[in-house]
Write a protein that holds these residues in place. Structure first.
Motif, PDB file in Angstrom:
ATOM      1  N   GLN A 117       0.892  -1.165   0.034  1.00  0.00           N
ATOM      2  CA  GLN A 117      -0.057   0.167  -0.190  1.00  0.00           C
ATOM      3  C   GLN A 117       0.703   1.410  -0.047  1.00  0.00           C
ATOM      4  O   GLN A 117       0.266   2.398  -0.426  1.00  0.00           O
ATOM      5  CB  GLN A 117      -0.956  -0.153   1.312  1.00  0.00           C
ATOM      6  CG  GLN A 117      -1.945  -1.147   1.237  1.00  0.00           C
ATOM      7  CD  GLN A 117      -2.823  -0.925   2.627  1.00  0.00           C
ATOM      8  OE1 GLN A 117      -3.540   0.244   2.540  1.00  0.00           O
ATOM      9  NE2 GLN A 117      -2.879  -1.917   3.505  1.00  0.00           N
ATOM     10  N   LEU A 118       2.064   1.284   0.699  1.00  0.00           N
ATOM     11  CA  LEU A 118       3.098   2.533   0.691  1.00  0.00           C
ATOM     12  C   LEU A 118       4.084   2.246   0.111  1.00  0.00           C
ATOM     13  O   LEU A 118       4.710   1.123   0.052  1.00  0.00           O
ATOM     14  CB  LEU A 118       2.980   2.771   2.249  1.00  0.00           C
ATOM     15  CG  LEU A 118       1.662   2.999   3.125  1.00  0.00           C
ATOM     16  CD1 LEU A 118       1.922   3.095   4.646  1.00  0.00           C
ATOM     17  CD2 LEU A 118       1.113   4.231   2.722  1.00  0.00           C
ATOM     18  N   PRO A 119       4.770   3.443  -0.210  1.00  0.00           N
ATOM     19  CA  PRO A 119       6.102   3.431  -0.984  1.00  0.00           C
ATOM     20  C   PRO A 119       7.253   3.229   0.298  1.00  0.00           C
ATOM     21  O   PRO A 119       7.905   4.060   0.278  1.00  0.00           O
ATOM     22  CB  PRO A 119       6.070   4.894  -1.784  1.00  0.00           C
ATOM     23  CG  PRO A 119       5.312   5.634  -0.785  1.00  0.00           C
ATOM     24  CD  PRO A 119       4.268   4.822  -0.564  1.00  0.00           C
ATOM     25  N   VAL A 120       7.319   2.081   0.524  1.00  0.00           N
ATOM     26  CA  VAL A 120       8.433   1.821   1.725  1.00  0.00           C
ATOM     27  C   VAL A 120       9.471   0.824   1.018  1.00  0.00           C
ATOM     28  O   VAL A 120       9.004  -0.022   0.201  1.00  0.00           O
ATOM     29  CB  VAL A 120       7.725   1.175   3.013  1.00  0.00           C
ATOM     30  CG1 VAL A 120       6.592   1.970   3.798  1.00  0.00           C
ATOM     31  CG2 VAL A 120       7.185  -0.147   2.703  1.00  0.00           C
ATOM     32  N   ALA A 121      10.730   1.123   1.664  1.00  0.00           N
ATOM     33  CA  ALA A 121      11.961   0.335   1.080  1.00  0.00           C
ATOM     34  C   ALA A 121      11.694  -1.243   1.606  1.00  0.00           C
ATOM     35  O   ALA A 121      10.832  -1.479   2.498  1.00  0.00           O
ATOM     36  CB  ALA A 121      12.962   1.076   1.766  1.00  0.00           C
ATOM     37  N   ASP A 122      12.209  -2.126   0.849  1.00  0.00           N
ATOM     38  CA  ASP A 122      12.185  -3.324   0.955  1.00  0.00           C
ATOM     39  C   ASP A 122      13.182  -4.101   2.161  1.00  0.00           C
ATOM     40  O   ASP A 122      13.061  -5.083   2.379  1.00  0.00           O
ATOM     41  CB  ASP A 122      12.522  -4.079  -0.533  1.00  0.00           C
ATOM     42  CG  ASP A 122      11.537  -3.977  -1.387  1.00  0.00           C
ATOM     43  OD1 ASP A 122      10.271  -3.794  -0.849  1.00  0.00           O
ATOM     44  OD2 ASP A 122      11.673  -4.126  -2.607  1.00  0.00           O
ATOM     45  N   GLY A 123      14.094  -2.943   2.465  1.00  0.00           N
ATOM     46  CA  GLY A 123      15.104  -3.376   3.611  1.00  0.00           C
ATOM     47  C   GLY A 123      14.680  -3.555   5.055  1.00  0.00           C
ATOM     48  O   GLY A 123      13.432  -3.515   5.284  1.00  0.00           O
ATOM     49  N   PRO A 124      15.504  -3.779   5.780  1.00  0.00           N
ATOM     50  CA  PRO A 124      15.150  -4.087   7.285  1.00  0.00           C
ATOM     51  C   PRO A 124      14.178  -2.861   7.798  1.00  0.00           C
ATOM     52  O   PRO A 124      14.275  -1.704   7.156  1.00  0.00           O
ATOM     53  CB  PRO A 124      16.560  -3.970   8.088  1.00  0.00           C
ATOM     54  CG  PRO A 124      17.245  -4.391   6.847  1.00  0.00           C
ATOM     55  CD  PRO A 124      17.006  -3.994   5.757  1.00  0.00           C
ATOM     56  N   ILE A 125      13.263  -3.315   8.812  1.00  0.00           N
ATOM     57  CA  ILE A 125      12.457  -2.355   9.376  1.00  0.00           C
ATOM     58  C   ILE A 125      13.108  -1.672  10.786  1.00  0.00           C
ATOM     59  O   ILE A 125      13.873  -2.519  11.096  1.00  0.00           O
ATOM     60  CB  ILE A 125      10.989  -2.621   9.370  1.00  0.00           C
ATOM     61  CG1 ILE A 125      11.167  -4.056  10.440  1.00  0.00           C
ATOM     62  CG2 ILE A 125      10.527  -2.882   8.084  1.00  0.00           C
ATOM     63  CD1 ILE A 125       9.613  -4.452  10.747  1.00  0.00           C
ATOM     64  N   GLY A 126      12.391  -0.675  11.265  1.00  0.00           N
ATOM     65  CA  GLY A 126      12.545  -0.518  12.745  1.00  0.00           C
ATOM     66  C   GLY A 126      11.316  -0.677  13.639  1.00  0.00           C
ATOM     67  O   GLY A 126      10.265  -0.829  12.878  1.00  0.00           O
ATOM     68  N   VAL A 127      11.585  -1.213  14.617  1.00  0.00           N
ATOM     69  CA  VAL A 127      10.366  -1.587  15.430  1.00  0.00           C
ATOM     70  C   VAL A 127      10.322  -0.670  16.626  1.00  0.00           C
ATOM     71  O   VAL A 127      11.288  -0.795  17.302  1.00  0.00           O
ATOM     72  CB  VAL A 127      10.401  -2.992  15.678  1.00  0.00           C
ATOM     73  CG1 VAL A 127      10.102  -3.728  14.377  1.00  0.00           C
ATOM     74  CG2 VAL A 127      11.521  -3.696  16.575  1.00  0.00           C
ATOM     75  N   LEU A 128       9.147  -0.406  17.311  1.00  0.00           N
ATOM     76  CA  LEU A 128       8.893   0.361  18.347  1.00  0.00           C
ATOM     77  C   LEU A 128       7.720  -0.062  19.099  1.00  0.00           C
ATOM     78  O   LEU A 128       6.847  -0.273  18.533  1.00  0.00           O
ATOM     79  CB  LEU A 128       9.067   1.808  18.310  1.00  0.00           C
ATOM     80  CG  LEU A 128       8.229   2.572  19.170  1.00  0.00           C
ATOM     81  CD1 LEU A 128       9.087   2.893  20.565  1.00  0.00           C
ATOM     82  CD2 LEU A 128       8.209   4.145  18.768  1.00  0.00           C
ATOM     83  N   GLY A 129       7.743  -0.237  20.519  1.00  0.00           N
ATOM     84  CA  GLY A 129       6.521  -0.813  21.167  1.00  0.00           C
ATOM     85  C   GLY A 129       6.623  -0.145  22.634  1.00  0.00           C
ATOM     86  O   GLY A 129       7.658   0.219  23.090  1.00  0.00           O
ATOM     87  N   GLY A 130       5.424   0.622  23.022  1.00  0.00           N
ATOM     88  CA  GLY A 130       5.191   0.991  24.344  1.00  0.00           C
ATOM     89  C   GLY A 130       4.544   0.216  25.259  1.00  0.00           C
ATOM     90  O   GLY A 130       3.429  -0.359  24.841  1.00  0.00           O
ATOM     91  N   SER A 131       5.145  -0.002  26.548  1.00  0.00           N
ATOM     92  CA  SER A 131       4.230  -0.751  27.416  1.00  0.00           C
ATOM     93  C   SER A 131       4.057  -2.290  26.932  1.00  0.00           C
ATOM     94  O   SER A 131       5.226  -2.882  26.525  1.00  0.00           O
ATOM     95  CB  SER A 131       2.947  -0.250  27.970  1.00  0.00           C
ATOM     96  OG  SER A 131       2.414  -1.044  28.999  1.00  0.00           O
ATOM     97  N   LEU A 132       2.715  -2.835  26.747  1.00  0.00           N
ATOM     98  CA  LEU A 132       2.598  -4.074  26.280  1.00  0.00           C
ATOM     99  C   LEU A 132       3.006  -4.133  24.762  1.00  0.00           C
ATOM    100  O   LEU A 132       3.462  -5.340  24.264  1.00  0.00           O
ATOM    101  CB  LEU A 132       1.022  -4.386  26.450  1.00  0.00           C
ATOM    102  CG  LEU A 132       0.660  -5.817  25.992  1.00  0.00           C
ATOM    103  CD1 LEU A 132       1.453  -6.885  27.176  1.00  0.00           C
ATOM    104  CD2 LEU A 132      -0.579  -6.203  26.135  1.00  0.00           C
ATOM    105  N   GLY A 133       2.820  -3.144  24.072  1.00  0.00           N
ATOM    106  CA  GLY A 133       3.489  -3.241  22.846  1.00  0.00           C
ATOM    107  C   GLY A 133       5.036  -3.371  22.746  1.00  0.00           C
ATOM    108  O   GLY A 133       5.502  -3.668  21.575  1.00  0.00           O
ATOM    109  N   GLY A 134       5.526  -2.994  23.809  1.00  0.00           N
ATOM    110  CA  GLY A 134       6.757  -3.183  23.872  1.00  0.00           C
ATOM    111  C   GLY A 134       7.172  -4.898  23.744  1.00  0.00           C
ATOM    112  O   GLY A 134       8.324  -5.209  23.251  1.00  0.00           O
ATOM    113  N   ALA A 135       6.296  -5.507  24.552  1.00  0.00           N
ATOM    114  CA  ALA A 135       6.501  -7.088  24.311  1.00  0.00           C
ATOM    115  C   ALA A 135       6.614  -7.525  23.013  1.00  0.00           C
ATOM    116  O   ALA A 135       7.214  -8.340  22.645  1.00  0.00           O
ATOM    117  CB  ALA A 135       5.625  -7.532  25.309  1.00  0.00           C
TER     118      ALA A 135
END
Length: 272
Positions: A117-135
């Motif tokens: 859907q979006l023009p994002v690169a095919d390479g590695p991604i970054g990940v971020l989570g807050g609280s339970l999203g951190g898990a």
């Protein structure tokens, strides 16, 4: 600053923020790196609210904020009553673990849909989570082979046993729940995480003491692959209640946002 883009990726609601136009991969100049986030179950407790609290607007990367199960657009009957019922039934086996498991398991298909859907690169991604999203972010690092260039957690659920202890009463573990809670101890999985990507651990100085201890322990276990950012005046939430709709950024969240922006910008070259 660009207007948020809302949509659904393989059934997962998202709020996407286009990349800033002043970096190596500006908006409108081909695919840009991708950073994916999972929000808290405290405020901000929806993808739209988390995007407002931690927009990272100066990054020349897409920030796609995913909704957690039964939150935001996936709330049951437009309220959090169903979530309350789950953690009253069994905070670990009916609430914490199923949410983390579902968010992790639905992510590969959601990521494929985001890329379509979006023009994002095919390479590695970054990940971020807050609280339970951190898990969730930590489970992506420790339990999948999805390429990640850098990760971050904010007041993260680093040891699920510490999170269970925040609920009223003494939780009675059995063999099944012991196995589950041990599987969500990411200090124990630090060796795997360190081999996957560098990690920024953001901890509010007023966060729950046990969660703050876990943050320090994770940084110690990760060694040179990790960095601790301690935020004065920050308790566990990043926004005021009710935390479902986007709200003005609070000063402590602004400091977190600046730290995350600096961290991910430093590692964007590894996104390919």
């Amino acid at each position: 600053m660009h207007s948020p883009i809302t949509g659904t990726a393989a059934g997962v609601p998202f709020t996407a923020l286009p990349p800033a136009g002043d970096g190596p991969a500006p908006a409108g100049d081909g695919p840009a790196p991708l950073i994916v986030t999972w929000h808290m179950l405290d405020a901000p407790r929806s993808n739209a609210a988390f995007a407002a609290a931690l927009p990272m607007n100066d990054l020349p990367a897409w920030r796609v904020h995913l909704g957690m199960p039964m939150c935001g657009a996936r709330m049951v009957d437009g309220s959090t009553d169903a979530i309350v019922e789950l953690f009253q039934k069994d905070p670990l086996m009916s609430f914490l673990f199923p949410f983390v498991r579902q968010a992790t398991e639905e992510f590969p298909a959601a990521l494929e849909s985001i890329r379509a859907q979006l023009p994002v690169a095919d390479g590695p991604i970054g990940v971020l989570g807050g609280s339970l999203g951190g898990a969730v972010a930590l489970r992506i690092l420790a339990g999948t082979d999805i390429p990640v260039f850098a990760g971050a957690v904010v007041n993260g659920a680093i040891r699920m046993r510490s999170v269970v202890d925040l609920f009223p009463g003494d939780y009675r573990y059995d063999a099944g729940s012991e196995k589950v809670v041990d599987g969500l101890d990411f200090v124990a999985k630090a060796g795997v995480i360190a081999g996957r990507a560098p990690l920024l651990v953001v901890s509010g100085e007023l966060d729950h003491p046990a969660l703050r201890t876990d943050a320090f322990d994770l940084v110690d276990a990760l060694g040179e692959r990790s960095e601790l950012l301690s935020i004065p005046g920050l308790a566990h939430p990043l926004a005021d209640e009710p935390g479902i709709e986007p709200a003005p950024q609070l000063p402590p969240a602004r400091e977190v946002d600046a730290g995350l922006t600096t961290w991910f910008r430093r590692h964007l070259a590894d996104a390919g």
